[in-house]
Design an enzyme around this catalytic site. Structure first.
Site, PDB file in Angstrom:
ATOM      1  N   SER A 236       0.778  -1.088  -0.108  1.00 50.67           N
ATOM      2  CA  SER A 236      -0.118   0.391   0.185  1.00 50.67           C
ATOM      3  C   SER A 236       0.964   1.052   0.025  1.00 50.67           C
ATOM      4  O   SER A 236       0.022   2.114  -0.100  1.00 50.67           O
ATOM      5  CB  SER A 236      -1.046  -0.463   1.469  1.00 50.67           C
ATOM      6  OG  SER A 236      -0.475   0.199   2.421  1.00 50.67           O
ATOM      7  N   LYS A 281      -6.127   4.135   8.712  1.00 50.54           N
ATOM      8  CA  LYS A 281      -4.446   4.925   8.206  1.00 50.54           C
ATOM      9  C   LYS A 281      -5.071   6.058   8.431  1.00 50.54           C
ATOM     10  O   LYS A 281      -4.021   7.478   8.377  1.00 50.54           O
ATOM     11  CB  LYS A 281      -4.645   4.909   6.585  1.00 50.54           C
ATOM     12  CG  LYS A 281      -3.613   3.063   6.612  1.00 50.54           C
ATOM     13  CD  LYS A 281      -3.374   2.639   5.101  1.00 50.54           C
ATOM     14  CE  LYS A 281      -2.998   1.224   5.114  1.00 50.54           C
ATOM     15  NZ  LYS A 281      -1.969   0.951   4.215  1.00 50.54           N
TER      16      LYS A 281
END
Length: 339
Positions: A236, A281
């Site tokens: 990611s 996140k």
């Protein structure tokens, strides 16, 4: 009587203490994830003679691990903690160690695609080099069990250098059950040879040794790029790696002095893909004081990572600007407009 009662009571406390300790080590059939951190990428990535910046690009992480009783119960009540069944994270045959190896390999691939995108955009040359094949999983009861393991690199087979994953597959497929092959393997900087007897595998019906594999690749680039991410896994960070490398290659500082976080996979043609745990996140980036956050737009899908990021930022009352991106160029265009 009092002495016997005290001894009995002492034994009970010892047993209870032992049970509490054991509960911390007993693994449940679940994974638990939680907000991780936002890491300054320049601490992990360095382009030879690269330029410095006044601001920071940051990649964001999620903490993921096997659940014990305590982490499972905490995840039930804590904000932005999630519980996953094992088969939602890894296959039934994949071990925890193999899962970790797969995550690290995906990190390696994200770095490769990041270099390719950044160097192409900056007008530099970068070439792919194949280093053999990389083992992700070894099947139980197969010829490879006990000889090979996840994380091994197979460099040669019967003295022939492995030029590609397809070469290896074609070579093994051309053999018969009972044939022996010698493979040259690299494991933790040690090179060794293993002899395996091929067989017809039950799962596929094909001749093989019982491994799941990917091509092991690296990039030759000038100037050289060095990464220091040995303990970080997953794909990611691809987009943010691309931005940091590009920023170090060019004279212009695209951070504009700001803290810029984000997430998203990146393909070799520059497309940004969705990831898991973007809400977690967002929490991590906000705690680190990020001002801008790049989120995968998924071409405007209603349930995109971008939409989830927007909702989460609103829920936690964050001042971060959430920016939708479908490509590496989208992110660069936004940063150019900032200036």
């Amino acid at each position: 009587m009092n002495k016997k009662r005290r001894l009995f009571s002492g034994k009970i406390w010892i047993i209870l203490l032992a049970m509490i300790v054991l509960a911390a080590f007993y693994k449940l059939p679940y994974y638990v994830s939680a907000p991780g951190s936002a890491e300054v990428i320049s601490d992990y990535v360095e382009v030879e003679d690269g330029n410095n910046s006044d601001g920071e690009f940051m990649f964001t992480t999620v903490r993921m691990g096997r659940a014990n009783i305590y982490s499972y119960l905490w995840a039930k009540v804590a904000d932005y903690h999630k519980i996953y069944r094992l088969n939602e994270v890894r296959s039934e045959e994949e071990t925890d160690e193999e899962y970790a190896v797969r995550q690290l390999k995906m990190m390696d691939e994200s770095q490769i695609t990041a270099i390719l995108n950044a160097y192409k955009k900056a007008g530099y040359e970068a070439k792919i080099r194949t280093n053999g094949i990389y083992i992700l999983h070894v099947g139980k009861g197969t010829p490879a069990e006990g000889s090979l393991k996840a994380g091994d690199r197979i460099l040669e087979i019967d003295g022939k250098t492995i030029a590609s994953q397809q070469f290896f597959v074609d070579y093994v497929s051309g053999k018969e059950a009972g044939d022996e092959v010698k493979v040259k393997v690299e494991r933790e900087d040690e090179t060794m040879e293993k002899t395996l007897t091929l067989e017809r595998l039950k799962e596929t019906g094909k001749i093989g040794m019982g491994i799941s594999l990917v091509e092991d690749r690296s990039v030759e680039a000038d100037p050289e790029v060095k990464f220091n991410t040995e303990t970080i896994g997953g794909p990611s960070a691809g987009l943010m790696f691309s931005l940091e490398i590009y920023n170090q290659l060019t004279d212009e500082d695209y951070t504009d002095g700001k803290k810029i976080a984000g997430t998203g996979t990146i393909s070799e043609d520059g497309k940004v893909g969705p990831i898991g745990g973007i809400d977690q996140k967002i929490v991590a980036a906000d705690e680190e004081g990020a001002e801008i956050f790049f989120a995968p737009n998924e071409e405007g899908a209603e349930d995109s990572d971008y939409q989830t990021a927007l909702k989460t930022a609103k829920d936690i009352d964050s001042d971060m600007v959430i920016v939708p991106v479908d490509t590496f160029d989208d992110a660069i265009t936004y940063l150019e407009q900032l200036k």
